[in-house]
Design an enzyme around this catalytic site. Structure first.
Site, PDB file in Angstrom:
ATOM      1  N   TYR A 119      -0.363  -8.710  -1.806  1.00  0.00           N
ATOM      2  CA  TYR A 119      -0.167  -7.258  -1.657  1.00  0.00           C
ATOM      3  C   TYR A 119      -1.041  -6.530  -2.666  1.00  0.00           C
ATOM      4  O   TYR A 119      -1.117  -6.924  -3.833  1.00  0.00           O
ATOM      5  CB  TYR A 119       1.300  -6.890  -1.910  1.00  0.00           C
ATOM      6  CG  TYR A 119       1.542  -5.401  -1.821  1.00  0.00           C
ATOM      7  CD1 TYR A 119       1.846  -4.810  -0.605  1.00  0.00           C
ATOM      8  CD2 TYR A 119       1.402  -4.580  -2.947  1.00  0.00           C
ATOM      9  CE1 TYR A 119       2.026  -3.435  -0.508  1.00  0.00           C
ATOM     10  CE2 TYR A 119       1.576  -3.207  -2.853  1.00  0.00           C
ATOM     11  CZ  TYR A 119       1.894  -2.643  -1.631  1.00  0.00           C
ATOM     12  OH  TYR A 119       2.057  -1.291  -1.517  1.00  0.00           O
ATOM     13  N   GLU A 207      -3.422   1.149   0.865  1.00  0.00           N
ATOM     14  CA  GLU A 207      -2.557  -0.021   0.821  1.00  0.00           C
ATOM     15  C   GLU A 207      -3.149  -1.141   1.668  1.00  0.00           C
ATOM     16  O   GLU A 207      -3.420  -0.940   2.855  1.00  0.00           O
ATOM     17  CB  GLU A 207      -1.164   0.332   1.337  1.00  0.00           C
ATOM     18  CG  GLU A 207      -0.177  -0.813   1.187  1.00  0.00           C
ATOM     19  CD  GLU A 207       1.202  -0.456   1.725  1.00  0.00           C
ATOM     20  OE1 GLU A 207       1.324  -0.151   2.924  1.00  0.00           O
ATOM     21  OE2 GLU A 207       2.160  -0.489   0.936  1.00  0.00           O
TER      22      GLU A 207
END
Ligand code: ADP
Ligand code: MG
Length: 397
Positions: A119, A207
Site C-alpha cells: 500500500y 493512492e
C-alpha cells in the site's frame, strides 16, 4: 476533483511511473480490439467508477452470486464476455453506498504476476502541514481492515517541501516496504516520481493500492486513485478535461456552475443560507428543535437574483426536502434581492412544501414587503429561533 484509474495511470506514466499497458473502452464492441493490443495471456477487466473496493464489489443486476468489478481473464473471449456482463450494469462497493454506480467505462489491462501487494499513498498531512507518504506491506483489498486491526503496520513519512524526498526518507520507505534488490532500486526511482506528480499537478490524494512487487522482482503501479485540489484546477486546463460529470451528483454540478456551495445531507429540511457560520448555526438550531437538515446551499456574500433562484431550484429538486428554511443575513447581499430571487424561483418551479424565510440586515423591510405582496404561501419569521420553530412545526403538520 476525482478522475478514473486509467486516467490516473496515463498521467503517472507521463511522469515515468511503471504502469501496465491498458486500453479504456466505452462499449463491449471495443473489448476484442482492445485485448488484441495487449500481450496476454493474462488480461484484467476493470470497472472504471469513482469509487474503490471494485474488486470485492457486486453488480446489482447479477444478483448475490455476482462476480466483482475487477476480473481476471485468460483469453480474449473471456475479456469480451466479462465486458458484456459489466458495462451498463450497477456496481455496488463499500464506497458507493447501496445505490451503487453504473459502469460506463472499462479498462482492459495487461495481467501482472504478483508476488506481493503493498500500500502506498501521498496526501497532505494537516497535523504537520506537509505532504506525507503513507505506506504498508499489507496492501491490496483489505487495507481498511489493516487500518482498523493493526494500525501499527501503516507508516507515515512526512516530506519537507523545501528539500523534497531525502535519501533518509527513501530509506525509510524502502525498508518499511521490505524492498530489496531490483524492487528497492525501482522504489528509489518511483517514489520521487510520484511525489513530483503529486506536487506539480496539485493532487489532494494519490493512492496506489496495490503497488506490487512482481515475480520478476520489479515494482508496478497496479491501481491508482487520484483526487485533485479543486481550488487549484484553474491552472491545470489539461486535467480539468478529465472530469467525468456522470460520476458526480447532478445537483452539485449545477451548484458549482453558479459558484454555490451545496452540500447534501440526510434529513428533510432544505436550507438556503449565506456564509458557512450561518449555515452551521441554522443546522444546529434545526437539530435543536428535533429535525435534521436535508442539505444546505450557501449563496455567499454577493449573490444576485438569478443565483438565489438557482439555489432555490437546487434545494427543491431534492425529493427528500419536506420544508425549506431560507435564513439570510443581508450585509453586502441585500434582503430585497434575496426576496426577489425567492419569489422568482417559486413562480417558476412552484412550491410544493412549506417555506419559511427569515431575513435580517440591509433593506429588510423592503425584502419582507416583497415576500408579503407576492401572494405566495411564504411564512415570514422574525429571528432564527422563530424560523426554526416554524419550519419544524410546518413539516410536522
Ligand atoms: P479495487 O481497489 O477497486 O478493488 P484494484 O485495481 O486494486 O481495484 O484491483 C483489485 C485487485 O485485483 C488487486 O488488489 C489485484 O490483486 C488484482 N488486480 C488488479 N489489476 C491487476 C492486474 N493488472 N493484474 C493482476 N491482478 C490485478
Ligand atoms: Mg485497489
Amino acid at each position: 476533483m476525482n478522475i478514473h484509474e486509467y486516467q490516473a495511470k496515463a498521467l503517472l506514466k507521463k511522469y515515468g511511473a511503471p504502469v501496465a499497458e491498458g486500453v479504456p473502452i466505452f462499449s463491449a464492441d471495443e473489448a476484442e480490439a482492445a485485448a488484441k493490443q495487449l500481450p496476454g495471456p493474462l488480461y484484467v477487466v476493470k470497472s472504471q467508477i469513482h469509487a474503490g473496493g471494485r474488486g470485492k464489489g457486486k453488480f446489482t443486476e447479477l444478483g448475490p452470486d455476482s462476480k466483482g468489478g475487477v476480473r481476471l481473464a485468460k483469453s480474449i473471449e473471456e475479456v469480451v464476455s466479462h465486458a458484456k456482463e459489466m458495462l451498463g450494469n450497477t456496481l455496488v462497493t463499500k464506497q458507493t453506498g447501496d445505490a451503487g454506480k453504473q459502469v460506463n467505462r472499462l479498462y482492459i489491462e495487461d495481467g501482472a504476476d504478483i508476488d506481493r501487494e503493498l500500500y502506498l499513498s501521498i496526501l497532505i498531512d494537516r497535523t504537520v502541514g506537509r505532504p506525507a507518504f503513507v505506506v504498508s506491506t499489507e496492501g491490496g483489498m483489505d487495507i481498511e481492515a489493516v487500518a482498523h486491526d493493526t494500525p501499527e503496520k501503516i507508516i507515515t513519512v512526512a516530506v519537507d517541501p523545501e528539500t523534497g524526498l531525502t535519501q533518509s526518507d527513501l530509506d525509510t520507505l524502502t525498508s518499511t516496504l521490505k524492498l530489496e534488490g531490483e524492487a528497492k532500486a525501482d522504489g528509489e526511482k518511483l517514489f520521487p516520481i510520484l511525489y513530483k506528480a503529486f506536487v506539480e499537478t496539485d493532487m489532494a490524494l494519490l493512492e496506489v493500492n496495490p503497488l506490487i512487487v512482481m515475480t520478476d522482482g520489479h515494482l508496478r503501479v497496479l491501481d491508482a486513485k487520484v483526487s485533485f485540489d479543486g481550488n487549484a484546477m484553474f491552472r491545470h486546463d489539461d486535467i480539468k478535461e478529465l472530469r467525468d460529470e456522470t460520476e458526480e451528483d447532478a445537483k452539485e454540478i449545477e451548484a458549482s456552475k453558479w459558484d454555490l456551495a451545496y452540500v447534501a445531507l440526510d434529513g428533510n429540511i432544505g436550507c438556503m443560507v449565506n456564509g458557512a457560520g450561518l449555515a452551521m448555526a441554522t443546522m444546529d438550531i434545526i437539530k435543536l428543535y428535533g429535525k435534521e437538515p436535508a442539505n444546505f446551499c450557501d449563496v455567499g456574500g454577493g449573490a444576485g437574483k438569478e443565483k438565489v433562484a438557482a439555489a432555490f431550484k437546487i434545494i427543491t429538486a431534492d425529493p427528500k426536502v419536506e420544508g425549506i428554511l431560507v435564513n439570510i443575513f443581508g450585509g453586502i447581499m441585500k434582503c430585497d434581492v434575496i426576496a426577489e430571487g425567492v419569489v422568482a424561483a417559486v413562480q417558476e418551479v412552484g412550491l410544493k412544501v412549506p417555506l419559511v424565510v427569515r431575513l435580517e440586515g440591509t433593506n429588510v423591510d423592503l425584502g419582507k414587503k416583497i415576500l408579503n405582496e407576492s401572494g405566495l404561501a411564504i411564512t415570514a419569521a422574525d429571528d432564527l429561533d422563530d424560523a426554526a420553530k416554524k419550519i419544524v412545526a410546518a413539516i410536522q403538520a
